[in-house]
Design an enzyme around this catalytic site. Structure first.
Site, short mmCIF file in Angstrom:
data_model
loop_
_atom_site.label_atom_id
_atom_site.label_comp_id
_atom_site.label_asym_id
_atom_site.label_seq_id
_atom_site.Cartn_x
_atom_site.Cartn_y
_atom_site.Cartn_z
N ASP A 14 -10.63 3.09 -3.00
CA ASP A 14 -11.38 1.92 -2.67
C ASP A 14 -12.90 2.09 -3.47
OD1 ASP A 14 -9.08 1.84 -1.48
OD2 ASP A 14 -9.95 1.72 0.43
N TRP A 64 -3.06 3.52 -5.79
CA TRP A 64 -4.27 4.15 -6.06
C TRP A 64 -4.24 4.99 -7.18
CZ3 TRP A 64 -2.60 6.64 -1.14
CH2 TRP A 64 -2.57 6.01 -0.18
N ASP A 69 0.89 -1.15 -0.02
CA ASP A 69 0.11 -0.08 0.17
C ASP A 69 0.90 1.32 -0.18
OD1 ASP A 69 -2.54 1.44 0.22
OD2 ASP A 69 -3.30 0.23 1.78
#
Ligand code: GLA
Length: 492
Positions: free
Chosen positions: A201, A176, A136
């Site tokens: 998300d 992302w 992440d």
């Protein structure tokens, strides 16, 4: 393909939950359909290390599962997952602090990232027996780091760990889309295959058992799913081995209906996106499960070229035709996505799909049957998706022979265009080839080996304006490029 703990369990993840989910995956038909990874996301580790910097986990959260095992050893759960014939995945952050269980309330756990410990942590994951690691970006973003630099370091640490243990550790980049990973993620740090998240998300997690008022408010809409799909369309970067990751799936979760499940499954399959299901697998409805396990949709997903679709037409506002060129000549997978409130009646324009006339066969994937003729008027209900597979004739391509490692004299493409690259790779292993174009395209291809004098092909979607390609040095001999005529569409 597999399951990930975050969407439905967030920071309450523990050994018992992972065992139950792994059992469900192994027994509900998903394993046979090809879902193989069981990935433990954030919440497994609270940031504690021993004096030597080794990760220390809560022994109650990760107890011994079998006699002879130690409490607090992550190798226990990895071995359990393996005992079901599945592969195990784990999670960390490229930065120092990790996401601290974002976005849920409760205490923040700092130091849950791997920065400063890349070699130590990735080796540890591999020694525990994990086969997959999601990395992440919360810490990296907070520290204003470069994703391209940090993830290249991670990729190299992963490869060093693989050399030591002999175990493949699949690399999942979760940045992302904030620093355009589709530009640098293919082949980052010399890695031979990877996936990278292209957006945020779909929704924050929905943990039903928490009965938490914030979680109770979280309801997924078709728009959440569609936004994630659209943010993830970067077809020029996606080839066998390198995939845009549209986020974990929310099939059957709160707010999803049979129709939105079809949209979700259809688009993720068409995009060859990772199918990491984030739902509670013990509570899937038969309808959701049968979509997830639909063999014809999965065959589209698993097409060897692994390309993303191109939007070729929007015959009326909100009715979109997305087309995925497949490895078999003349084959296309097609989604008719109806984003409107009324039923759509669609007659496909074969010219816009790059086909020479109507296809010989046309199949309705959801219902597993052939249409009588390819000129049928197709009816798609409001906010739903039809998935089709057709076999026809490709229009004749323009062919360009490679001169050493260059293809020169190519007419610039006017729209995103399908091309087939013919090559020979007698090195005996997959080779990463860097490719660039005068238009500024820069990406990597993962080129499988070929046998003897045989050639292989790889599929590409060239962005508009691509001309004159050159390929990085290496053992792959590029032979020729066939560029298929792909008509422009008013909506591109
Ligand atoms: C980010 C990621 C999610 C999940 C959470 C965990 O939001 O995008 O997929 O891993 O972190 O905190």
């Amino acid at each position: 393909m597999g399951w990930n703990s975050w969407n439905s369990f967030a920071n309450i993840v523990n050994s018992q939950i992972v065992q139950q989910q792994a059992q469900a995956l192994a027994s509900n038909g998903m394993k046979e359909a090809g879902y193989e990874y069981v990935v433990i996301d954030e919440g497994w580790w609270l940031g504690e290390r021993d004096a030597a910097g080794n990760i220390v986990v809560d022994p109650k959260q990760w107890p011994a599962i079998k006699p002879g095992q130690q409490n607090g050893d992550m190798a226990n759960i990895a071995a359990y997952i393996h005992s079901l014939g599945l592969k195990a995945g784990i999670y960390t952050d490229a930065g120092r602090d990790g996401c601290s269980m974002y976005p849920d309330s409760g205490p923040k756990y700092m130091n849950t990232g791997s920065e400063g410990h890349y070699d130590q942590d990735f080796l540890q994951f591999s020694k525990w027996g994990f086969d997959y690691v999601k990395v992440d970006w919360c810490g990296g973003a907070n520290e204003k780091r470069s994703g391209a630099v940090q993830y290249a370091q991670v990729a190299r640490a992963i490869q060093r760990a693989e050399k030591i243990t002999g175990r493949k550790l699949f690399f999942s980049i979760c940045e992302w889309g904030s620093q355009n990973p589709w530009v640098w993620a293919p082949g980052v740090g010399g890695i031979q295959s990877t996936i990278w998240r292209t957006g945020g998300d779909i929704i924050p997690p929905v943990v039903e058992s928490l009965h938490d008022p914030d979680h109770a408010k979280r309801v997924i809409s078709a728009k959440n799913v569609l936004d994630s799909f659209e943010a993830g369309i970067h077809p020029e970067a996606q080839h066998t081995g390198y995939y845009n990751d549209l986020d974990m799936m929310v099939m059957g979760m709160r707010g999803m209906t049979e129709a939105t499940d079809r949209i979700h499954m259809g688009l993720w399959a068409l995009a060859s996106a990772p199918l990491m299901v984030g739902s509670d697998l013990t509570r899937l409805s038969p309808a959701t499960l049968s979509l997830l396990n639909n063999r014809e949709a999965l065959a589209i997903h698993n097409d060897p070229y692994g390309l993303q679709p191109i939007k070729v037409d929007e015959p009326s506002p909100g009715v979109q035709i997305w087309v995925k060129p497949m490895a078999i000549p003349g084959r296309r997978a097609i989604a008719i996505l109806n984003r409107t409130d009324t039923v759509a009646q669609v007659k496909l324009d074969w010219h816009k799909l790059g086909l020479d006339g109507a296809p010989k066969t046309m199949r309705d994937v959801w219902n597993g049957r052939d249409f009588a003729g390819a000129d049928a008027l197709l009816s798609v209900p409001a906010h739903d998706l039809a998935l089709l597979s057709v076999n026809g004739e490709d229009k004749k391509p323009d062919e360009y022979l490679a001169n050493q490692s260059e293809i020169a004299g190519m007419n610039a493409t006017r729209v995103p265009t399908f091309a087939r690259l013919e090559y020979a790779n007698i090195s005996g292993h997959v080779v990463v080839v860097l490719m660039k174009s005068t238009s500024g395209l820069f990406t990597a291809l993962s080129i499988p080996p070929t046998a003897g004098s045989n050639t292989g092909t790889a599929g590409l979607i060239l962005p508009s304006g691509t001309a004159d390609l050159s390929f990085g040095p290496g053992p792959v001999a590029v032979r020729k490029l066939a560029v298929y005529p792909w008509p422009s569409s008013s909506s591109q």
